[in-house]
Scaffold this active site. Structure first.
Site, PDB file in Angstrom:
ATOM      1  N   HIS A 121      -4.803 -24.705 -15.580  1.00 40.68           N
ATOM      2  CA  HIS A 121      -6.059 -24.671 -14.830  1.00 40.68           C
ATOM      3  C   HIS A 121      -5.844 -23.819 -13.582  1.00 40.68           C
ATOM      4  O   HIS A 121      -5.059 -24.205 -12.699  1.00 40.68           O
ATOM      5  CB  HIS A 121      -6.454 -26.104 -14.460  1.00 40.68           C
ATOM      6  N   ARG A 123      -7.137 -23.217 -10.461  1.00 39.58           N
ATOM      7  CA  ARG A 123      -8.141 -23.795  -9.562  1.00 39.58           C
ATOM      8  C   ARG A 123      -8.442 -22.844  -8.423  1.00 39.58           C
ATOM      9  O   ARG A 123      -7.602 -22.045  -8.011  1.00 39.58           O
ATOM     10  CB  ARG A 123      -7.629 -25.124  -8.977  1.00 39.58           C
ATOM     11  N   ARG A 181      -3.974 -24.903  -6.052  1.00 41.46           N
ATOM     12  CA  ARG A 181      -3.044 -25.970  -5.634  1.00 41.46           C
ATOM     13  C   ARG A 181      -1.821 -26.061  -6.552  1.00 41.46           C
ATOM     14  O   ARG A 181      -0.810 -26.604  -6.166  1.00 41.46           O
ATOM     15  CB  ARG A 181      -3.760 -27.310  -5.546  1.00 41.46           C
ATOM     16  N   THR A 222      -9.847 -33.182 -12.412  1.00 46.68           N
ATOM     17  CA  THR A 222     -11.219 -32.940 -12.876  1.00 46.68           C
ATOM     18  C   THR A 222     -11.880 -34.279 -13.198  1.00 46.68           C
ATOM     19  O   THR A 222     -11.532 -34.924 -14.175  1.00 46.68           O
ATOM     20  CB  THR A 222     -11.193 -32.030 -14.128  1.00 46.68           C
TER      21      THR A 222
HETATM   22  N1  PXP Z   1      -8.597 -31.264 -20.244  1.00 43.56           N
HETATM   23  C1  PXP Z   1      -9.174 -30.807 -19.103  1.00 43.56           C
HETATM   24  C2  PXP Z   1     -10.420 -30.007 -19.224  1.00 43.56           C
HETATM   25  C3  PXP Z   1      -8.612 -31.062 -17.847  1.00 43.56           C
HETATM   26  O1  PXP Z   1      -9.215 -30.607 -16.736  1.00 43.56           O
HETATM   27  C4  PXP Z   1      -7.397 -31.779 -17.790  1.00 43.56           C
HETATM   28  C5  PXP Z   1      -6.755 -32.021 -16.455  1.00 43.56           C
HETATM   29  O2  PXP Z   1      -6.350 -30.801 -15.906  1.00 43.56           O
HETATM   30  C6  PXP Z   1      -6.816 -32.208 -18.992  1.00 43.56           C
HETATM   31  C7  PXP Z   1      -7.443 -31.959 -20.203  1.00 43.56           C
HETATM   32  C8  PXP Z   1      -5.512 -32.944 -19.019  1.00 43.56           C
HETATM   33  O3  PXP Z   1      -5.641 -34.168 -18.384  1.00 43.56           O
HETATM   34  P1  PXP Z   1      -4.358 -35.066 -18.124  1.00 43.56           P
HETATM   35  O4  PXP Z   1      -3.485 -34.322 -17.160  1.00 43.56           O
HETATM   36  O5  PXP Z   1      -4.909 -36.321 -17.569  1.00 43.56           O
HETATM   37  O6  PXP Z   1      -3.666 -35.248 -19.458  1.00 43.56           O
END
Ligand code: PXP
Length: 240
Positions: free
Chosen positions: A43, A45, A49, A101
């Protein structure tokens, strides 16, 4: 077979805590690939970060499996995505003060903005996924925006399951199953993610036609635990 996209953002979170060059997300991506990751998710951002622009560029050049880039519908990151052309882009909402998110995109409230972003990414040859809450109105609107896939936000399910609230967990799972049916009926690919762990992933992976799960925090958390003992042994050997 359900595909696994491994989100390596938190490797970069640890690096950025010291603004140094380790741990390197590119190295982590290679290890994830060796472990069987079907995709690497990052991601970029707005506040940078964790993942930096350079990570995206180097990862795009060095990782063999597809890259799934999560990004907001913002001009600067859309431009970067169109220049680096990862295999897939997942449009997500972004708020500076959030820890992660927190909800899905509001495609009902920002239909035109999302449609424009989808068009730009599709024109660059990128597969586009929209990160949505399992809400019938959102999915209905999203179906007309030209995206290829919808990633269902599994946060409510994950939250209930982590607290062992059995009834709420089951209700959230039922909602996800219905949303999954709706996504597939609209002819879109079904992905899911957020808050999935080694304990709660199975029922989500079993949803009909599930294509890809994106999982980050839980995998990186486990990696620390399974790797810390060896890391301490290595340091002990050096100093004694
Ligand atoms: N899918 C999306 C769209 C996300 O924003 C995130 C978190 O960055 C994840 C999946 C993965 O989430 P987690 O880190 O809780 O497994």
């Amino acid at each position: 077979m359900v595909l696994l996209g491994v989100n390596i953002d938190h490797v970069a979170t640890v690096r950025e805590a010291r603004k140094t060059n380790e741990p390197d997300p590119v190295w982590a991506a290679t290890l994830a690939e060796l472990g069987g990751a079907d995709a690497i998710t990052i991601h970029l951002r707005e506040d940078r970060r964790h993942i930096q622009e350079r990570d995206l560029r180097v990862l795009t050049e060095s990782v063999a499996v597809p890259i799934n880039l999560e990004l907001a519908c913002a001009a600067d990151v859309l431009k970067i995505a169109c220049e680096t052309t990862p295999h897939q882009a997942t449009l997500v909402p972004e708020r500076r003060e959030e820890v992660t998110t927190e909800g899905g995109l509001d495609v009902v409230g920002s239909c035109e903005k999302v449609a424009n972003a989808v068009r730009r990414l599709k024109d660059a040859g990128i597969v586009v996924s929209l990160f949505l809450d399992p809400d019938p109105n959102q999915i209905d609107t999203a179906a007309g925006l030209g995206a290829d896939a919808i990633e269902l936000h599994t946060g409510a399910y994950a939250h209930a399951s982590t607290r062992h609230h059995t009834h709420d967990t089951q209700a959230a799972l039922t909602t996800l199953i219905a949303a999954g049916k709706q996504v597939r009926a609209a002819g879109l690919t079904l992905n899911a993610g957020h808050g999935l762990t080694y304990r709660n992933v199975k029922p989500v992976a079993s949803i009909d036609d599930m294509h890809e799960l994106n999982i980050g925090h839980s995998i990186i958390a486990r990696a620390i635990m399974v790797g810390l003992e060896q890391a301490v042994r290595d340091m002990k050997r050096l100093i004694s």
